[in-house]
Scaffold this motif. Sequence first.
Motif, PDB file in Angstrom:
ATOM      1  N   SER A 191      73.956  78.900 207.096  1.00  0.00           N
ATOM      2  CA  SER A 191      73.059  77.831 206.656  1.00  0.00           C
ATOM      3  C   SER A 191      72.139  78.363 205.556  1.00  0.00           C
ATOM      4  O   SER A 191      71.911  79.581 205.452  1.00  0.00           O
ATOM      5  CB  SER A 191      72.226  77.314 207.832  1.00  0.00           C
ATOM      6  OG  SER A 191      71.356  78.319 208.303  1.00  0.00           O
ATOM      7  N   CYS A 192      71.613  77.445 204.756  1.00  0.00           N
ATOM      8  CA  CYS A 192      70.766  77.845 203.625  1.00  0.00           C
ATOM      9  C   CYS A 192      69.502  78.583 204.058  1.00  0.00           C
ATOM     10  O   CYS A 192      68.957  79.378 203.289  1.00  0.00           O
ATOM     11  CB  CYS A 192      70.373  76.624 202.805  1.00  0.00           C
ATOM     12  SG  CYS A 192      71.726  75.879 201.893  1.00  0.00           S
ATOM     13  N   ASP A 193      69.036  78.299 205.284  1.00  0.00           N
ATOM     14  CA  ASP A 193      67.809  78.944 205.739  1.00  0.00           C
ATOM     15  C   ASP A 193      68.069  80.152 206.637  1.00  0.00           C
ATOM     16  O   ASP A 193      67.150  80.677 207.257  1.00  0.00           O
ATOM     17  CB  ASP A 193      66.903  77.929 206.450  1.00  0.00           C
ATOM     18  CG  ASP A 193      67.593  77.274 207.652  1.00  0.00           C
ATOM     19  OD1 ASP A 193      68.785  77.553 207.896  1.00  0.00           O
ATOM     20  OD2 ASP A 193      66.925  76.471 208.334  1.00  0.00           O
ATOM     21  N   ALA A 253      69.003  84.146 207.366  1.00  0.00           N
ATOM     22  CA  ALA A 253      68.365  85.337 206.798  1.00  0.00           C
ATOM     23  C   ALA A 253      69.042  85.823 205.516  1.00  0.00           C
ATOM     24  O   ALA A 253      68.372  86.110 204.520  1.00  0.00           O
ATOM     25  CB  ALA A 253      68.335  86.459 207.834  1.00  0.00           C
ATOM     26  N   MET A 254      70.361  85.903 205.509  1.00  0.00           N
ATOM     27  CA  MET A 254      71.037  86.474 204.340  1.00  0.00           C
ATOM     28  C   MET A 254      70.866  85.617 203.082  1.00  0.00           C
ATOM     29  O   MET A 254      70.453  86.143 202.037  1.00  0.00           O
ATOM     30  CB  MET A 254      72.512  86.714 204.619  1.00  0.00           C
ATOM     31  CG  MET A 254      73.232  87.382 203.446  1.00  0.00           C
ATOM     32  SD  MET A 254      74.972  87.655 203.777  1.00  0.00           S
ATOM     33  CE  MET A 254      75.490  88.386 202.236  1.00  0.00           C
ATOM     34  N   PRO A 255      71.171  84.306 203.121  1.00  0.00           N
ATOM     35  CA  PRO A 255      70.972  83.507 201.904  1.00  0.00           C
ATOM     36  C   PRO A 255      69.532  83.526 201.396  1.00  0.00           C
ATOM     37  O   PRO A 255      69.290  83.633 200.191  1.00  0.00           O
ATOM     38  CB  PRO A 255      71.390  82.096 202.331  1.00  0.00           C
ATOM     39  CG  PRO A 255      72.350  82.322 203.445  1.00  0.00           C
ATOM     40  CD  PRO A 255      71.818  83.514 204.179  1.00  0.00           C
ATOM     41  N   VAL A 256      68.573  83.436 202.312  1.00  0.00           N
ATOM     42  CA  VAL A 256      67.167  83.449 201.909  1.00  0.00           C
ATOM     43  C   VAL A 256      66.797  84.790 201.284  1.00  0.00           C
ATOM     44  O   VAL A 256      66.134  84.855 200.242  1.00  0.00           O
ATOM     45  CB  VAL A 256      66.249  83.142 203.115  1.00  0.00           C
ATOM     46  CG1 VAL A 256      64.781  83.385 202.752  1.00  0.00           C
ATOM     47  CG2 VAL A 256      66.442  81.708 203.583  1.00  0.00           C
ATOM     48  N   THR A 257      67.252  85.873 201.903  1.00  0.00           N
ATOM     49  CA  THR A 257      66.942  87.217 201.395  1.00  0.00           C
ATOM     50  C   THR A 257      67.558  87.442 200.027  1.00  0.00           C
ATOM     51  O   THR A 257      66.904  87.991 199.117  1.00  0.00           O
ATOM     52  CB  THR A 257      67.433  88.292 202.375  1.00  0.00           C
ATOM     53  OG1 THR A 257      66.786  88.094 203.636  1.00  0.00           O
ATOM     54  CG2 THR A 257      67.129  89.688 201.854  1.00  0.00           C
ATOM     55  N   VAL A 258      68.804  87.010 199.858  1.00  0.00           N
ATOM     56  CA  VAL A 258      69.465  87.188 198.562  1.00  0.00           C
ATOM     57  C   VAL A 258      68.751  86.352 197.489  1.00  0.00           C
ATOM     58  O   VAL A 258      68.619  86.791 196.342  1.00  0.00           O
ATOM     59  CB  VAL A 258      70.958  86.813 198.649  1.00  0.00           C
ATOM     60  CG1 VAL A 258      71.609  86.858 197.264  1.00  0.00           C
ATOM     61  CG2 VAL A 258      71.689  87.758 199.598  1.00  0.00           C
TER      62      VAL A 258
END
Length: 197
Positions: free
Chosen positions: A148-150, A152-157
Motif C-alpha cells: 500500500s502507498c502508506d 513503510a517501504m513506499p513512504v521511506t523511498v
Amino acid sequence: MSRALETRQGRPPVTNHAAIERAAFELFEMRGFDTTTLDDIALHMGIGRRTVYRYFPSKFDIPWGQFDQNLETFRGRLNLSPVTVPLWKGIQEAVIDFNSFDENVLDQHRQRMRLIFETPSLQAHSFLMYQRWRGVIAEFVAQRTGESCDAAMPVTVGHASLGLALSAYDIWLSTEKLTLSDALDSSLSNLRQHLEH
C-alpha cells in the motif's frame, strides 16, 4: 510609484502562466518575495487581480509554476518505466528526465529554485508540495511492490528520493561546474544501496 510598477500601456497584455511567472519574478528580484503582492503583479502586467488568481491561487504558488500539471507528467514518466528496470533505476531516470531543461531556461530555473530554497516564508508551502511529490514516488513503489502507498517501504523511498533530489539541487545551486543532470544522477544513484539487496 516606481516605473517598474506602472501599468504597461500601449499593448494588450499577454496572459498565461509563463507571462505571469515572468512578471512575478521580475518583481521578486526587484522588491523581494515578501513585499510583492498579487496586486503588484497584476499592475505590473496591466491586468486585473482576478486574472492572476485564475492562474495562481496565491503568491506562494507562483514559484512552483504549473505544479499540478507537472506532477501528472512526473507520474506518467514513472509509469513508463519497464518492470525489467530495477526500482531504484526507474526512479533515478524519471527524476532526471523530469528535471531536464533546455539551456535557454536553465538560468530562470536556477532563479526559481534559489527562491524556493532561500525564502523562509515559502517553506511551509514548499513542504506541502514536497509531500505531494513524495506521494507520487510512494505510489510508484507501491504499484511495483504490491504494497500500500502508506506502507513503510513506499513512504521511506519517497522521503529518500526527495532528500537525494534536494541535495542534488543544493549542490547544483552552489556551483556552475556541475550540470543539474549530473548532480541528480550522482545523488540518486544512492537509492541503489537501499533498494537492491
